[in-house]
Design a protein around this motif. Sequence first.
Motif, PDB file in Angstrom:
ATOM      1  N   ASP A 115       0.840  -1.201   0.000  1.00  0.00           N
ATOM      2  CA  ASP A 115       0.000   0.000   0.000  1.00  0.00           C
ATOM      3  C   ASP A 115       0.877   1.254   0.000  1.00  0.00           C
ATOM      4  OD1 ASP A 115      -2.018   1.823   0.308  1.00  0.00           O
ATOM      5  OD2 ASP A 115      -2.485   1.285   2.388  1.00  0.00           O
ATOM      6  N   ALA A 116       0.789   2.053  -1.076  1.00  0.00           N
ATOM      7  CA  ALA A 116       1.500   3.338  -1.101  1.00  0.00           C
ATOM      8  C   ALA A 116       0.931   4.251  -0.016  1.00  0.00           C
ATOM      9  CB  ALA A 116       1.372   3.988  -2.470  1.00  0.00           C
ATOM     10  N   LEU A 117       1.761   5.100   0.513  1.00  0.00           N
ATOM     11  CA  LEU A 117       1.415   5.875   1.706  1.00  0.00           C
ATOM     12  C   LEU A 117       0.373   6.960   1.411  1.00  0.00           C
ATOM     13  CD1 LEU A 117       2.421   5.801   4.639  1.00  0.00           C
ATOM     14  CD2 LEU A 117       4.122   7.542   4.011  1.00  0.00           C
ATOM     15  N   ASP A 118      -0.647   7.023   2.276  1.00  0.00           N
ATOM     16  CA  ASP A 118      -1.653   8.085   2.252  1.00  0.00           C
ATOM     17  C   ASP A 118      -1.543   8.883   3.552  1.00  0.00           C
ATOM     18  OD1 ASP A 118      -2.568   6.863  -0.050  1.00  0.00           O
ATOM     19  OD2 ASP A 118      -4.348   5.991   0.901  1.00  0.00           O
ATOM     20  N   TRP A 119      -2.077  10.102   3.536  1.00  0.00           N
ATOM     21  CA  TRP A 119      -2.099  10.881   4.782  1.00  0.00           C
ATOM     22  C   TRP A 119      -2.891  10.145   5.850  1.00  0.00           C
ATOM     23  CZ3 TRP A 119       1.345  14.425   5.515  1.00  0.00           C
ATOM     24  CH2 TRP A 119       1.873  15.136   4.427  1.00  0.00           C
ATOM     25  N   GLY A 120      -3.945   9.455   5.442  1.00  0.00           N
ATOM     26  CA  GLY A 120      -4.780   8.751   6.401  1.00  0.00           C
ATOM     27  C   GLY A 120      -4.115   7.535   7.026  1.00  0.00           C
ATOM     28  N   ASP A 121      -3.010   7.079   6.432  1.00  0.00           N
ATOM     29  CA  ASP A 121      -2.272   5.949   6.997  1.00  0.00           C
ATOM     30  C   ASP A 121      -1.407   6.380   8.180  1.00  0.00           C
ATOM     31  OD1 ASP A 121      -3.195   4.181   4.993  1.00  0.00           O
ATOM     32  OD2 ASP A 121      -1.574   4.814   3.643  1.00  0.00           O
ATOM     33  N   LEU A 122      -1.258   7.710   8.344  1.00  0.00           N
ATOM     34  CA  LEU A 122      -0.256   8.239   9.273  1.00  0.00           C
ATOM     35  C   LEU A 122      -0.864   8.803  10.542  1.00  0.00           C
ATOM     36  CD1 LEU A 122       1.958  10.177   6.705  1.00  0.00           C
ATOM     37  CD2 LEU A 122       2.569   8.055   7.899  1.00  0.00           C
ATOM     38  N   GLU A 123      -0.059   8.708  11.586  1.00  0.00           N
ATOM     39  CA  GLU A 123      -0.401   9.334  12.852  1.00  0.00           C
ATOM     40  C   GLU A 123       0.750  10.270  13.218  1.00  0.00           C
ATOM     41  OE1 GLU A 123      -1.993   7.816  17.219  1.00  0.00           O
ATOM     42  OE2 GLU A 123      -0.804   6.476  15.985  1.00  0.00           O
ATOM     43  N   LEU A 124       0.433  11.523  13.505  1.00  0.00           N
ATOM     44  CA  LEU A 124       1.469  12.490  13.908  1.00  0.00           C
ATOM     45  C   LEU A 124       1.929  12.164  15.323  1.00  0.00           C
ATOM     46  CD1 LEU A 124       3.087  15.067  13.323  1.00  0.00           C
ATOM     47  CD2 LEU A 124       1.138  16.387  14.181  1.00  0.00           C
ATOM     48  N   ARG A 125       3.227  11.857  15.469  1.00  0.00           N
ATOM     49  CA  ARG A 125       3.730  11.435  16.782  1.00  0.00           C
ATOM     50  C   ARG A 125       4.679  12.441  17.420  1.00  0.00           C
ATOM     51  NH1 ARG A 125       0.572   8.364  19.236  1.00  0.00           N
ATOM     52  NH2 ARG A 125       2.279   8.207  20.738  1.00  0.00           N
ATOM     53  N   ALA A 126       5.173  13.413  16.660  1.00  0.00           N
ATOM     54  CA  ALA A 126       6.062  14.417  17.259  1.00  0.00           C
ATOM     55  C   ALA A 126       6.076  15.674  16.409  1.00  0.00           C
ATOM     56  CB  ALA A 126       7.483  13.869  17.392  1.00  0.00           C
ATOM     57  N   THR A 127       6.043  16.826  17.075  1.00  0.00           N
ATOM     58  CA  THR A 127       6.215  18.125  16.425  1.00  0.00           C
ATOM     59  C   THR A 127       7.192  18.915  17.274  1.00  0.00           C
ATOM     60  OG1 THR A 127       3.932  18.099  15.627  1.00  0.00           O
ATOM     61  CG2 THR A 127       5.059  20.213  15.604  1.00  0.00           C
ATOM     62  N   THR A 128       8.157  19.537  16.640  1.00  0.00           N
ATOM     63  CA  THR A 128       9.179  20.271  17.405  1.00  0.00           C
ATOM     64  C   THR A 128       9.056  21.768  17.156  1.00  0.00           C
ATOM     65  OG1 THR A 128      10.924  20.452  15.735  1.00  0.00           O
ATOM     66  CG2 THR A 128      10.699  18.330  16.890  1.00  0.00           C
ATOM     67  N   GLY A 129       9.819  22.520  17.947  1.00  0.00           N
ATOM     68  CA  GLY A 129      10.022  23.933  17.679  1.00  0.00           C
ATOM     69  C   GLY A 129      11.212  24.110  16.756  1.00  0.00           C
ATOM     70  N   THR A 130      11.815  25.284  16.804  1.00  0.00           N
ATOM     71  CA  THR A 130      12.915  25.608  15.893  1.00  0.00           C
ATOM     72  C   THR A 130      14.217  24.976  16.372  1.00  0.00           C
ATOM     73  OG1 THR A 130      13.462  27.604  17.107  1.00  0.00           O
ATOM     74  CG2 THR A 130      11.873  27.820  15.306  1.00  0.00           C
ATOM     75  N   TYR A 131      15.107  24.764  15.406  1.00  0.00           N
ATOM     76  CA  TYR A 131      16.465  24.325  15.695  1.00  0.00           C
ATOM     77  C   TYR A 131      17.425  25.333  15.048  1.00  0.00           C
ATOM     78  CZ  TYR A 131      14.804  19.582  16.864  1.00  0.00           C
ATOM     79  OH  TYR A 131      14.172  18.498  17.419  1.00  0.00           O
ATOM     80  N   ALA A 132      18.437  25.753  15.808  1.00  0.00           N
ATOM     81  CA  ALA A 132      19.498  26.560  15.215  1.00  0.00           C
ATOM     82  C   ALA A 132      20.264  25.690  14.224  1.00  0.00           C
ATOM     83  CB  ALA A 132      20.435  27.077  16.301  1.00  0.00           C
ATOM     84  N   PRO A 133      20.864  26.309  13.193  1.00  0.00           N
ATOM     85  CA  PRO A 133      21.609  25.508  12.211  1.00  0.00           C
ATOM     86  C   PRO A 133      22.624  24.581  12.854  1.00  0.00           C
ATOM     87  CG  PRO A 133      21.377  27.749  11.431  1.00  0.00           C
ATOM     88  CD  PRO A 133      20.830  27.732  12.835  1.00  0.00           C
ATOM     89  N   ALA A 134      22.578  23.302  12.464  1.00  0.00           N
ATOM     90  CA  ALA A 134      23.501  22.281  12.976  1.00  0.00           C
ATOM     91  C   ALA A 134      23.518  21.145  11.965  1.00  0.00           C
ATOM     92  CB  ALA A 134      23.044  21.783  14.347  1.00  0.00           C
ATOM     93  N   SER A 135      24.396  20.203  12.169  1.00  0.00           N
ATOM     94  CA  SER A 135      24.493  19.076  11.235  1.00  0.00           C
ATOM     95  C   SER A 135      23.409  18.039  11.476  1.00  0.00           C
ATOM     96  CB  SER A 135      25.858  18.387  11.375  1.00  0.00           C
ATOM     97  OG  SER A 135      26.872  19.307  11.152  1.00  0.00           O
TER      98      SER A 135
END
Length: 225
Positions: A167-187
Amino acid sequence: MLSLRDHRTDARRLTLRALPAVLAAVALLVTPWTSPAASAHGSTADPVSRNYGCWQRWGNDFQNPAMEQEDPMCWQAWQWDTNAMWNWNGLYREGTGGDFQAFIPDNQLCSAGHTGDGRYNSMDNPGPWKTSGIGANFTVDVLDQALHGADYLQVYVTRQGYNAETDALDWGDLELRATTGTYAPASHYLVNVSAPGRSGHHVVYTIWKASHADQIYFFCSDVTF
Ligand SMILES: [Cu+2]
Protein backbone atom coordinates in the motif's frame (compact mmCIF):
# COMPACT_ATOMS: atom_id res chain seq x y z
CA MET A 1 47.67 -1.42 -49.97
CA LEU A 2 47.92 1.52 -47.59
CA SER A 3 51.25 3.19 -46.99
CA LEU A 4 52.47 3.70 -43.44
CA ARG A 5 51.60 7.38 -43.74
CA ASP A 6 47.99 6.61 -44.67
CA HIS A 7 47.70 4.29 -41.73
CA ARG A 8 48.72 7.04 -39.34
CA THR A 9 46.29 9.52 -40.86
CA ASP A 10 43.44 7.05 -40.59
CA ALA A 11 44.27 6.33 -36.97
CA ARG A 12 44.31 10.02 -36.15
CA ARG A 13 40.95 10.59 -37.87
CA LEU A 14 39.46 7.69 -35.97
CA THR A 15 40.71 9.09 -32.67
CA LEU A 16 39.25 12.50 -33.39
CA ARG A 17 35.95 10.99 -34.43
CA ALA A 18 35.80 8.94 -31.22
CA LEU A 19 36.72 11.88 -28.99
CA PRO A 20 33.19 13.19 -28.29
CA ALA A 21 32.06 9.69 -27.30
CA VAL A 22 35.07 9.29 -25.02
CA LEU A 23 34.44 12.66 -23.39
CA ALA A 24 30.78 11.79 -22.86
CA ALA A 25 31.76 8.50 -21.23
CA VAL A 26 34.21 10.27 -18.93
CA ALA A 27 31.57 12.85 -17.99
CA LEU A 28 29.13 10.05 -17.11
CA LEU A 29 31.71 8.44 -14.88
CA VAL A 30 32.68 11.66 -13.14
CA THR A 31 29.27 13.33 -12.74
CA PRO A 32 27.72 10.97 -10.19
CA TRP A 33 30.41 11.52 -7.63
CA THR A 34 30.69 15.25 -8.07
CA SER A 35 27.04 16.32 -8.19
CA PRO A 36 26.02 15.43 -4.59
CA ALA A 37 28.70 17.73 -3.18
CA ALA A 38 27.53 20.51 -5.49
CA SER A 39 24.12 20.76 -3.79
CA ALA A 40 24.22 19.99 -0.09
CA HIS A 41 20.88 19.59 1.65
CA GLY A 42 19.98 16.62 3.85
CA SER A 43 17.89 13.59 4.68
CA THR A 44 16.87 11.35 7.55
CA ALA A 45 20.00 9.54 8.62
CA ASP A 46 18.34 7.38 11.28
CA PRO A 47 16.12 5.53 10.73
CA VAL A 48 17.59 5.98 7.28
CA SER A 49 15.30 7.24 4.51
CA ARG A 50 14.56 5.22 1.38
CA ASN A 51 16.64 7.40 -0.90
CA TYR A 52 19.56 7.91 1.49
CA GLY A 53 19.63 4.18 2.33
CA CYS A 54 19.73 3.14 -1.32
CA TRP A 55 22.57 5.57 -1.93
CA GLN A 56 24.47 4.35 1.15
CA ARG A 57 24.11 0.68 0.28
CA TRP A 58 24.63 0.86 -3.48
CA GLY A 59 26.19 4.20 -4.40
CA ASN A 60 29.58 2.62 -4.95
CA ASP A 61 28.15 -0.49 -6.59
CA PHE A 62 25.02 0.65 -8.40
CA GLN A 63 25.62 -1.43 -11.52
CA ASN A 64 25.85 -4.69 -9.57
CA PRO A 65 23.09 -6.94 -10.96
CA ALA A 66 22.84 -8.67 -7.57
CA MET A 67 20.94 -5.61 -6.31
CA GLU A 68 17.81 -6.79 -8.15
CA GLN A 69 17.57 -9.86 -5.89
CA GLU A 70 19.17 -8.55 -2.69
CA ASP A 71 17.49 -5.16 -2.50
CA PRO A 72 14.69 -4.99 -5.09
CA MET A 73 13.21 -1.69 -3.97
CA CYS A 74 16.57 0.03 -4.28
CA TRP A 75 16.98 -1.70 -7.63
CA GLN A 76 13.75 -0.20 -8.97
CA ALA A 77 14.76 3.18 -7.54
CA TRP A 78 18.13 3.11 -9.29
CA GLN A 79 16.42 2.01 -12.49
CA TRP A 80 13.85 4.80 -12.27
CA ASP A 81 16.29 7.71 -12.00
CA THR A 82 19.89 7.61 -10.88
CA ASN A 83 19.68 11.34 -10.17
CA ALA A 84 17.31 10.58 -7.32
CA MET A 85 20.14 8.54 -5.83
CA TRP A 86 22.99 10.98 -6.44
CA ASN A 87 20.69 13.72 -5.13
CA TRP A 88 19.55 11.67 -2.15
CA ASN A 89 19.75 14.91 -0.13
CA GLY A 90 17.42 16.92 -2.38
CA LEU A 91 13.98 15.45 -1.72
CA TYR A 92 12.20 18.71 -0.94
CA ARG A 93 9.34 20.81 -2.18
CA GLU A 94 9.37 24.58 -2.47
CA GLY A 95 6.63 27.18 -2.62
CA THR A 96 3.94 25.45 -0.55
CA GLY A 97 3.56 28.33 1.89
CA GLY A 98 3.52 25.67 4.59
CA ASP A 99 0.33 24.05 3.28
CA PHE A 100 2.14 20.95 2.11
CA GLN A 101 -0.83 18.59 2.32
CA ALA A 102 -2.45 20.57 -0.51
CA PHE A 103 0.58 19.90 -2.72
CA ILE A 104 1.16 16.25 -1.85
CA PRO A 105 -1.69 13.89 -2.79
CA ASP A 106 -2.19 10.43 -1.33
CA ASN A 107 0.12 7.78 -2.82
CA GLN A 108 2.77 10.46 -3.50
CA LEU A 109 3.97 11.20 0.02
CA CYS A 110 7.41 9.63 -0.37
CA SER A 111 8.16 11.60 -3.55
CA ALA A 112 6.90 14.89 -2.04
CA GLY A 113 4.11 14.91 -4.64
CA HIS A 114 6.28 13.92 -7.60
CA THR A 115 8.70 16.72 -6.83
CA GLY A 116 11.64 17.48 -9.11
CA ASP A 117 9.79 16.49 -12.32
CA GLY A 118 9.14 13.03 -10.93
CA ARG A 119 12.74 12.25 -10.09
CA TYR A 120 11.80 10.55 -6.80
CA ASN A 121 8.60 8.77 -7.90
CA SER A 122 10.14 5.34 -7.24
CA MET A 123 10.11 6.20 -3.52
CA ASP A 124 6.30 5.94 -3.54
CA ASN A 125 6.24 2.28 -4.55
CA PRO A 126 5.28 -0.07 -1.74
CA GLY A 127 7.33 -3.23 -1.35
CA PRO A 128 10.07 -4.98 0.60
CA TRP A 129 12.17 -1.92 1.38
CA LYS A 130 15.05 -2.66 3.74
CA THR A 131 14.07 -1.67 7.26
CA SER A 132 15.80 -0.39 10.39
CA GLY A 133 14.88 -2.14 13.61
CA ILE A 134 13.45 0.24 16.27
CA GLY A 135 11.51 0.12 19.54
CA ALA A 136 8.34 1.97 20.52
CA ASN A 137 10.54 4.85 21.71
CA PHE A 138 13.12 5.95 19.18
CA THR A 139 15.05 8.99 18.02
CA VAL A 140 14.87 10.45 14.53
CA ASP A 141 18.15 11.95 13.33
CA VAL A 142 17.89 14.39 10.43
CA LEU A 143 21.16 15.24 8.70
CA ASP A 144 21.45 18.87 7.56
CA GLN A 145 24.56 19.15 5.40
CA ALA A 146 23.86 22.76 4.48
CA LEU A 147 23.15 24.14 7.96
CA HIS A 148 19.74 25.44 6.90
CA GLY A 149 18.32 25.25 10.43
CA ALA A 150 14.78 24.06 11.10
CA ASP A 151 11.56 26.01 11.69
CA TYR A 152 10.07 22.71 12.81
CA LEU A 153 10.24 18.97 12.34
CA GLN A 154 7.24 16.67 12.27
CA VAL A 155 7.41 12.91 12.61
CA TYR A 156 4.50 10.73 11.52
CA VAL A 157 4.33 6.96 11.91
CA THR A 158 1.97 4.60 10.08
CA ARG A 159 -0.91 3.14 12.04
CA GLN A 160 -0.94 -0.50 13.02
CA GLY A 161 -2.60 -2.43 10.18
CA TYR A 162 -0.97 -0.40 7.41
CA ASN A 163 0.78 -2.70 4.93
CA ALA A 164 4.02 -1.11 3.69
CA GLU A 165 4.62 -3.98 1.28
CA THR A 166 1.42 -3.45 -0.74
CA ASP A 167 0.00 0.00 0.00
CA ALA A 168 1.50 3.34 -1.10
CA LEU A 169 1.41 5.87 1.71
CA ASP A 170 -1.65 8.09 2.25
CA TRP A 171 -2.10 10.88 4.78
CA GLY A 172 -4.78 8.75 6.40
CA ASP A 173 -2.27 5.95 7.00
CA LEU A 174 -0.26 8.24 9.27
CA GLU A 175 -0.40 9.33 12.85
CA LEU A 176 1.47 12.49 13.91
CA ARG A 177 3.73 11.43 16.78
CA ALA A 178 6.06 14.42 17.26
CA THR A 179 6.22 18.13 16.42
CA THR A 180 9.18 20.27 17.40
CA GLY A 181 10.02 23.93 17.68
CA THR A 182 12.92 25.61 15.89
CA TYR A 183 16.46 24.33 15.69
CA ALA A 184 19.50 26.56 15.21
CA PRO A 185 21.61 25.51 12.21
CA ALA A 186 23.50 22.28 12.98
CA SER A 187 24.49 19.08 11.24
CA HIS A 188 21.98 16.89 13.06
CA TYR A 189 18.52 17.46 14.49
CA LEU A 190 17.29 14.85 16.93
CA VAL A 191 13.62 14.21 17.67
CA ASN A 192 12.42 11.81 20.34
CA VAL A 193 9.38 9.87 19.20
CA SER A 194 7.03 7.47 20.96
CA ALA A 195 4.91 5.19 18.78
CA PRO A 196 3.56 2.34 20.91
CA GLY A 197 1.31 -0.52 19.84
CA ARG A 198 3.02 -1.35 16.57
CA SER A 199 4.70 -4.42 15.16
CA GLY A 200 6.20 -5.35 11.82
CA HIS A 201 7.09 -3.17 8.81
CA HIS A 202 6.07 0.47 9.22
CA VAL A 203 6.98 3.80 7.65
CA VAL A 204 8.31 6.78 9.59
CA TYR A 205 7.49 9.97 7.66
CA THR A 206 9.64 12.93 8.63
CA ILE A 207 8.96 16.49 7.55
CA TRP A 208 11.70 19.09 7.91
CA LYS A 209 10.89 22.73 7.31
CA ALA A 210 14.24 24.32 6.49
CA SER A 211 14.64 27.84 7.84
CA HIS A 212 16.47 29.53 4.98
CA ALA A 213 13.62 29.39 2.43
CA ASP A 214 10.12 28.07 1.70
CA GLN A 215 11.66 24.62 1.36
CA ILE A 216 10.23 21.54 3.07
CA TYR A 217 11.80 18.08 3.02
CA PHE A 218 9.83 14.82 3.11
CA PHE A 219 11.45 11.52 4.02
CA CYS A 220 10.08 8.00 4.15
CA SER A 221 12.04 5.65 6.40
CA ASP A 222 11.19 1.97 6.60
CA VAL A 223 11.31 0.42 10.04
CA THR A 224 10.51 -2.82 11.80
CA PHE A 225 9.04 -2.45 15.28
CU1 LIG B 1 19.40 22.70 0.93
